[in-house]
Design a protein around this motif. Structure first.
Motif, PDB file in Angstrom:
ATOM      1  N   TYR A 283       0.829  -1.199   0.000  1.00  0.00           N
ATOM      2  CA  TYR A 283       0.000   0.000   0.000  1.00  0.00           C
ATOM      3  C   TYR A 283       0.868   1.255   0.000  1.00  0.00           C
ATOM      4  CZ  TYR A 283      -3.708   3.252   1.314  1.00  0.00           C
ATOM      5  OH  TYR A 283      -4.597   4.289   1.324  1.00  0.00           O
TER       6      TYR A 283
ATOM      7  N   ASN B 241      -3.404  -1.067  -3.862  1.00  0.00           N
ATOM      8  CA  ASN B 241      -3.780   0.174  -4.539  1.00  0.00           C
ATOM      9  C   ASN B 241      -4.260  -0.074  -5.968  1.00  0.00           C
ATOM     10  OD1 ASN B 241      -1.259   1.366  -2.700  1.00  0.00           O
ATOM     11  ND2 ASN B 241      -3.006   2.720  -2.819  1.00  0.00           N
TER      12      ASN B 241
ATOM     13  N   ILE C  14       2.430   5.300  -6.613  1.00  0.00           N
ATOM     14  CA  ILE C  14       1.537   4.179  -6.905  1.00  0.00           C
ATOM     15  C   ILE C  14       1.741   3.691  -8.333  1.00  0.00           C
ATOM     16  CG2 ILE C  14      -0.876   3.495  -7.228  1.00  0.00           C
ATOM     17  CD1 ILE C  14      -1.551   5.372  -4.855  1.00  0.00           C
TER      18      ILE C  14
END
Length: 89
Positions: free
Chosen positions: A18, A80, A72
């Motif tokens: 994450y 994610n 990300i």
């Protein structure tokens, strides 16, 4: 300019799972059992701990948003993936 935001990473069993952003203590949600991240809650209630690493700090809000998205997209942590699918652009 308010520069009190962070971008952080959560690792579980040495795997990046994450990336998030927020106020300096925002990362605590991952080990709270009350996170919006279902997988983090599951780890918590199974007795696991997510290792938190601060990637960037002292950021303005927009900087934290931009850096979180970049992190990300470049690392694609598994929790994610839905975020990326929704925010492709």
């Amino acid at each position: 300019m308010n520069s009190n935001h962070i971008v952080y990473a959560g690792y579980y069993e040495n795997t990046l799972v994450y990336i998030g952003r927020g106020a300096p203590l925002r990362y605590k949600h991952l080990n709270s059992g009350t996170s919006h991240v279902y997988e983090a809650n599951k780890v918590h209630f199974q007795g696991g701990v997510i290792d938190i690493r601060i990637l960037h700090d002292n950021l303005a809000l927009q900087e934290s948003i931009d850096i979180e998205c970049m992190e990300i997209k470049s690392k694609l942590p598994k929790w994610n993936i839905k975020y990326i699918e929704v925010n492709q652009g």
